[in-house]
Write an enzyme that holds these catalytic residues in place. Sequence first.
Site, PDB file in Angstrom:
ATOM      1  N   LYS A 107       1.678  -1.262   0.132  1.00 29.23           N
ATOM      2  CA  LYS A 107      -0.495   0.451   0.499  1.00 29.23           C
ATOM      3  C   LYS A 107       0.892   1.149  -0.136  1.00 29.23           C
ATOM      4  O   LYS A 107       1.037   1.950   0.250  1.00 29.23           O
ATOM      5  CB  LYS A 107      -1.044  -0.719   1.159  1.00 29.23           C
ATOM      6  CG  LYS A 107      -2.197   0.627   0.960  1.00 29.23           C
ATOM      7  CD  LYS A 107      -2.210   2.103   0.984  1.00 29.23           C
ATOM      8  CE  LYS A 107      -1.721   3.136   1.680  1.00 29.23           C
ATOM      9  NZ  LYS A 107      -2.117   4.054   1.789  1.00 29.23           N
TER      10      LYS A 107
ATOM     11  N   GLU B 233       9.340   1.881  10.686  1.00 27.17           N
ATOM     12  CA  GLU B 233      10.268   3.090  10.197  1.00 27.17           C
ATOM     13  C   GLU B 233       9.583   3.910  10.723  1.00 27.17           C
ATOM     14  O   GLU B 233       8.665   4.661   9.764  1.00 27.17           O
ATOM     15  CB  GLU B 233      10.708   2.346   8.993  1.00 27.17           C
ATOM     16  CG  GLU B 233      11.158   1.031   8.841  1.00 27.17           C
ATOM     17  CD  GLU B 233      12.353   1.479   9.997  1.00 27.17           C
ATOM     18  OE1 GLU B 233      13.055   2.059  10.117  1.00 27.17           O
ATOM     19  OE2 GLU B 233      13.188   0.384   9.459  1.00 27.17           O
TER      20      GLU B 233
ATOM     21  N   CYS C 129      13.159  11.221   7.226  1.00 27.70           N
ATOM     22  CA  CYS C 129      13.374  10.695   8.158  1.00 27.70           C
ATOM     23  C   CYS C 129      14.636  10.968   8.988  1.00 27.70           C
ATOM     24  O   CYS C 129      14.574  11.501  10.093  1.00 27.70           O
ATOM     25  CB  CYS C 129      12.969   9.239   8.663  1.00 27.70           C
ATOM     26  SG  CYS C 129      14.129   8.199   7.496  1.00 27.70           S
TER      27      CYS C 129
ATOM     28  N   GLU D 156       9.445  16.728  15.145  1.00 23.25           N
ATOM     29  CA  GLU D 156       9.568  16.817  13.244  1.00 23.25           C
ATOM     30  C   GLU D 156       8.717  17.492  12.946  1.00 23.25           C
ATOM     31  O   GLU D 156       7.597  17.314  12.484  1.00 23.25           O
ATOM     32  CB  GLU D 156       9.284  14.829  13.210  1.00 23.25           C
ATOM     33  CG  GLU D 156       9.824  15.017  11.231  1.00 23.25           C
ATOM     34  CD  GLU D 156      10.132  13.530  11.031  1.00 23.25           C
ATOM     35  OE1 GLU D 156       8.460  12.868  11.333  1.00 23.25           O
ATOM     36  OE2 GLU D 156      10.810  12.549  10.513  1.00 23.25           O
TER      37      GLU D 156
HETATM   38  P1  NAD Z   1       2.087   8.976   6.585  1.00 17.65           P
HETATM   39  O1  NAD Z   1       2.461   8.158   8.629  1.00 17.65           O
HETATM   40  O2  NAD Z   1       0.885  10.202   7.266  1.00 17.65           O
HETATM   41  O3  NAD Z   1       1.909   8.287   6.243  1.00 17.65           O
HETATM   42  C1  NAD Z   1       2.884   6.406   5.569  1.00 17.65           C
HETATM   43  C2  NAD Z   1       1.798   5.123   5.358  1.00 17.65           C
HETATM   44  O4  NAD Z   1       0.875   5.090   5.916  1.00 17.65           O
HETATM   45  C3  NAD Z   1       0.600   5.958   4.077  1.00 17.65           C
HETATM   46  O5  NAD Z   1       1.140   5.514   2.826  1.00 17.65           O
HETATM   47  C4  NAD Z   1      -0.259   6.151   4.454  1.00 17.65           C
HETATM   48  O6  NAD Z   1      -1.327   5.986   3.758  1.00 17.65           O
HETATM   49  C5  NAD Z   1      -0.336   5.383   5.273  1.00 17.65           C
HETATM   50  N1  NAD Z   1      -1.268   4.927   6.581  1.00 17.65           N
HETATM   51  C6  NAD Z   1      -1.947   6.338   6.981  1.00 17.65           C
HETATM   52  N2  NAD Z   1      -3.001   6.498   7.670  1.00 17.65           N
HETATM   53  C7  NAD Z   1      -3.082   4.915   8.274  1.00 17.65           C
HETATM   54  C8  NAD Z   1      -3.725   3.858   8.562  1.00 17.65           C
HETATM   55  N3  NAD Z   1      -4.721   4.985   9.738  1.00 17.65           N
HETATM   56  N4  NAD Z   1      -3.478   3.067   8.107  1.00 17.65           N
HETATM   57  C9  NAD Z   1      -2.337   2.028   8.013  1.00 17.65           C
HETATM   58  N5  NAD Z   1      -1.809   3.241   7.216  1.00 17.65           N
HETATM   59  C10 NAD Z   1      -2.201   4.289   6.593  1.00 17.65           C
HETATM   60  O7  NAD Z   1       3.353   9.159   6.559  1.00 17.65           O
HETATM   61  P2  NAD Z   1       3.708  10.551   5.564  1.00 17.65           P
HETATM   62  O8  NAD Z   1       3.457  11.455   5.419  1.00 17.65           O
HETATM   63  O9  NAD Z   1       3.809   9.668   4.080  1.00 17.65           O
HETATM   64  O10 NAD Z   1       5.656  10.135   5.486  1.00 17.65           O
HETATM   65  C11 NAD Z   1       6.470  10.891   6.366  1.00 17.65           C
HETATM   66  C12 NAD Z   1       6.671  10.230   7.583  1.00 17.65           C
HETATM   67  O11 NAD Z   1       7.556   9.199   7.072  1.00 17.65           O
HETATM   68  C13 NAD Z   1       7.705  10.942   8.210  1.00 17.65           C
HETATM   69  O12 NAD Z   1       7.569  11.553   9.881  1.00 17.65           O
HETATM   70  C14 NAD Z   1       8.951  10.701   8.935  1.00 17.65           C
HETATM   71  O13 NAD Z   1       9.822  10.657   9.362  1.00 17.65           O
HETATM   72  C15 NAD Z   1       8.871   9.518   8.657  1.00 17.65           C
HETATM   73  N6  NAD Z   1       9.709   8.246   7.028  1.00 17.65           N
HETATM   74  C16 NAD Z   1      10.415   7.580   7.817  1.00 17.65           C
HETATM   75  C17 NAD Z   1      11.719   6.937   7.962  1.00 17.65           C
HETATM   76  C18 NAD Z   1      11.917   5.609   8.271  1.00 17.65           C
HETATM   77  O14 NAD Z   1      12.498   4.933   7.411  1.00 17.65           O
HETATM   78  N7  NAD Z   1      12.661   5.321   9.158  1.00 17.65           N
HETATM   79  C19 NAD Z   1      11.433   6.978   6.385  1.00 17.65           C
HETATM   80  C20 NAD Z   1      10.765   7.646   5.648  1.00 17.65           C
HETATM   81  C21 NAD Z   1       9.851   8.241   6.262  1.00 17.65           C
END
Ligand code: NAD
Length: 473
Positions: free
Chosen positions: A169, A244, A278, A378
């Site tokens: 997804k 992550e 991140c 963040e």
């Molecule tokens: P997000 O958490 O909003 O979304 C990530 C994914 O989760 C998307 O595909 C989203 O549609 C899905 N999602 C949202 N709500 C959900 C739910 N209730 N159940 C299941 N899935 C759901 O994050 P984002 O805005 O897309 O990305 C930015 C964030 O990701 C930042 O906080 C960043 O630090 C983190 N990030 C972490 C890493 C790592 O490796 N640690 C790498 C890249 C980004």
Amino acid sequence: MQIIDKIYIDGAFVTPHGDESFDLFNPATEQVIGRVRLADAQDARDAIAAAKRAFPAFSRTSKRERIEMLKRMHAAVLARENDLLDAIVEEYGAPVSRAGWMARHASDVLLEAVKVLENYAFTRPAGTAEVVMQPLGVAGLITPWNNDAGFICGKLAAALAAGCTAVIKPSEMSAIQTRIVTEALHAADLPRGVFNIVTGRGETVGAEISAHPDVAKISFTGSTAVGKTILRTAAESLKRVTLELGGKSPFVVLDDANFDDVVPMALGAGFMNSGQACIAGTRILVPQHRLAEFEARVREEVARTQAGNPRDPQTAIGPMVSRKQWERVQGYIRIGTDEGARLIAGGEGLPEGVDGGWFVKPTVFSDVSNDMRIAREEIFGPVLSIIAYRDTEDAVAIANDTPYGLQAYVFGADKQQAREVAARLDAGRVMVNTLNHEPAAPFGGFKQSGIGREYGTYGLEAFLEPKAVLAAS
Ligand code: NAD
């Protein structure tokens, strides 16, 4: 204008049951460049069913067969590298310098999985018992927008290497990149149902995958808030979960550091991926007695840092991915000023010479104390905090005083001292005098930066369960 009206289930491009339409933007121009038809919970269930049907046969494939599949996937994704690069710049706004790395990373991770698999023993002795590392089952892979293809390919590579089948997804905001990866992976000619890709909203498709009893494993990259929701939902069926999540990484500048070398590195780590990383080093810890000197070098360096058109090779910082993200980052710049931090570069509004697009000025605050919101939360944009410290003890205490623990950086002339400080930092990865990635090393966070590890053997084992076989001799 790209119309994306297919998802990928059971080896075929199919029209989703879901009918919500979602606009895709070029963040550098604010123009709508595409429209995606989103999958819904029914599509997620269909994808899970396909992965479940494919699992028995796929889990019994040999290591050699899976290595061959991963090699075909690698070649297929590599063949689409130019398309991917173009889409990363167009849909995400990554500067071409960064987009090149991202486009290559998507195929590299598949080859890395091959290397891991080649050296991995699925069976090992434990006393008189034999331990068999067995694939978990159907894996749900949920990815963010900030490195779409890299996350899809990285998670899929580990899941398939282990013998799991997958439902992916991806973020709804990166559907053009996802389409290219999906076409490439389809061309690799894997057995039907082994991987399925359903682009839809998190609250519907993501939630269905997290809750579904036929999904054994979730590997999620995204925000800490969503990670917690997924963990709670997944608890009902005791899924294995890798998370992550976010970070607020310290960049510790030791007092013997050469600022000519270190300041460009600090800004490189902080402004990485236009600040939408991140692992960005967003809290720069500087010895109090050298603060003025450090600030002067930062001002010079930021003045040379170009924010704007991502297609210009001189650009270091591209736009924020969305208007919402732009507004959020502007909000944090205001919060920093209101909290009493001192702006030494950048600030609110668009960078000079830019009159549209979701661009942010490269911004650095000094006189930041570690309890300010800009030091704790963040921001996910090019906004950095300089925090002064008294001595090494103080630096270590400040570095570790955060709910996160994804990555940390230590820079200093005395390599031994730098390593000693690194040993005291609570982070899944510590970079000592380098910004270079090591794909064989585990990646993941301490504390609220996540659970579990990706990459290398650790990443492979996140999709495996040990089974001990004790037999009478
Ligand atoms: P997000 O958490 O909003 O979304 C990530 C994914 O989760 C998307 O595909 C989203 O549609 C899905 N999602 C949202 N709500 C959900 C739910 N209730 N159940 C299941 N899935 C759901 O994050 P984002 O805005 O897309 O990305 C930015 C964030 O990701 C930042 O906080 C960043 O630090 C983190 N990030 C972490 C890493 C790592 O490796 N640690 C790498 C890249 C980004």
